[in-house]
Design a protein around this motif. Structure first.
Motif, PDB file in Angstrom:
ATOM      1  N   ALA A 156      30.462  45.456  33.929  1.00 17.18           N
ATOM      2  CA  ALA A 156      31.810  44.893  33.834  1.00 17.18           C
ATOM      3  C   ALA A 156      32.710  45.817  33.023  1.00 17.18           C
ATOM      4  O   ALA A 156      32.238  46.580  32.175  1.00 17.18           O
ATOM      5  CB  ALA A 156      31.767  43.520  33.178  1.00 17.18           C
ATOM      6  N   ILE A 157      34.001  45.725  33.302  1.00 16.05           N
ATOM      7  CA  ILE A 157      35.017  46.467  32.563  1.00 16.05           C
ATOM      8  C   ILE A 157      35.984  45.457  31.972  1.00 16.05           C
ATOM      9  O   ILE A 157      36.505  44.596  32.691  1.00 16.05           O
ATOM     10  CB  ILE A 157      35.770  47.452  33.470  1.00 16.05           C
ATOM     11  CG1 ILE A 157      34.793  48.448  34.088  1.00 16.05           C
ATOM     12  CG2 ILE A 157      36.867  48.171  32.699  1.00 16.05           C
ATOM     13  CD1 ILE A 157      35.414  49.389  35.094  1.00 16.05           C
ATOM     14  N   GLY A 158      36.224  45.540  30.662  1.00 16.56           N
ATOM     15  CA  GLY A 158      37.116  44.606  29.991  1.00 16.56           C
ATOM     16  C   GLY A 158      38.572  44.811  30.395  1.00 16.56           C
ATOM     17  O   GLY A 158      38.956  45.850  30.931  1.00 16.56           O
ATOM     18  N   SER A 159      39.390  43.822  30.114  1.00 13.82           N
ATOM     19  CA  SER A 159      40.801  43.874  30.508  1.00 13.82           C
ATOM     20  C   SER A 159      41.728  44.302  29.377  1.00 13.82           C
ATOM     21  O   SER A 159      42.908  44.544  29.616  1.00 13.82           O
ATOM     22  CB  SER A 159      41.238  42.507  31.030  1.00 13.82           C
ATOM     23  OG  SER A 159      41.086  41.535  30.019  1.00 13.82           O
ATOM     24  N   GLU A 160      41.222  44.410  28.150  1.00  9.59           N
ATOM     25  CA  GLU A 160      42.063  44.775  27.010  1.00  9.59           C
ATOM     26  C   GLU A 160      41.580  46.085  26.390  1.00  9.59           C
ATOM     27  O   GLU A 160      40.609  46.104  25.634  1.00  9.59           O
ATOM     28  CB  GLU A 160      42.039  43.663  25.962  1.00  9.59           C
ATOM     29  CG  GLU A 160      42.607  42.353  26.467  1.00  9.59           C
ATOM     30  CD  GLU A 160      42.571  41.273  25.406  1.00  9.59           C
ATOM     31  OE1 GLU A 160      42.567  41.605  24.215  1.00  9.59           O
ATOM     32  OE2 GLU A 160      42.544  40.094  25.793  1.00  9.59           O
ATOM     33  N   PRO A 161      42.240  47.204  26.691  1.00  9.75           N
ATOM     34  CA  PRO A 161      41.831  48.495  26.132  1.00  9.75           C
ATOM     35  C   PRO A 161      41.934  48.516  24.602  1.00  9.75           C
ATOM     36  O   PRO A 161      42.769  47.829  24.016  1.00  9.75           O
ATOM     37  CB  PRO A 161      42.819  49.487  26.738  1.00  9.75           C
ATOM     38  CG  PRO A 161      43.376  48.797  27.926  1.00  9.75           C
ATOM     39  CD  PRO A 161      43.354  47.340  27.604  1.00  9.75           C
ATOM     40  N   PRO A 221      39.082  50.563  27.944  1.00  8.13           N
ATOM     41  CA  PRO A 221      38.634  49.170  27.933  1.00  8.13           C
ATOM     42  C   PRO A 221      37.169  49.095  27.514  1.00  8.13           C
ATOM     43  O   PRO A 221      36.423  50.066  27.660  1.00  8.13           O
ATOM     44  CB  PRO A 221      38.801  48.732  29.386  1.00  8.13           C
ATOM     45  CG  PRO A 221      38.644  49.984  30.162  1.00  8.13           C
ATOM     46  CD  PRO A 221      39.223  51.077  29.299  1.00  8.13           C
TER      47      PRO A 221
END
Length: 50
Positions: free
Chosen positions: A22-27, A37
């Motif tokens: 998964a890749i987060g939405s808040e860098p 992110p």
């Protein structure tokens, strides 16, 4: 969850990319100069030094 310090990941870039879950939405700022992110890797082997 937290950050890892003094840690190395062994293996190929291809197998590491396959372990990306998964890749987060808040860098966030990383290493003082990169704005990236959060990344979640599944089944990734790491080694650390105390």
């Amino acid at each position: 969850m937290g950050r890892l310090k003094n840690t190395m990941v062994a293996g190929s870039l291809f197998s590491t990319a396959q372990a990306l879950g998964a890749i987060g939405s808040e860098p966030v700022w990383s290493l003082g100069s990169d704005f990236v992110p959060p990344l979640l890797f599944q089944g990734l082997g790491v080694i650390s030094r105390a």
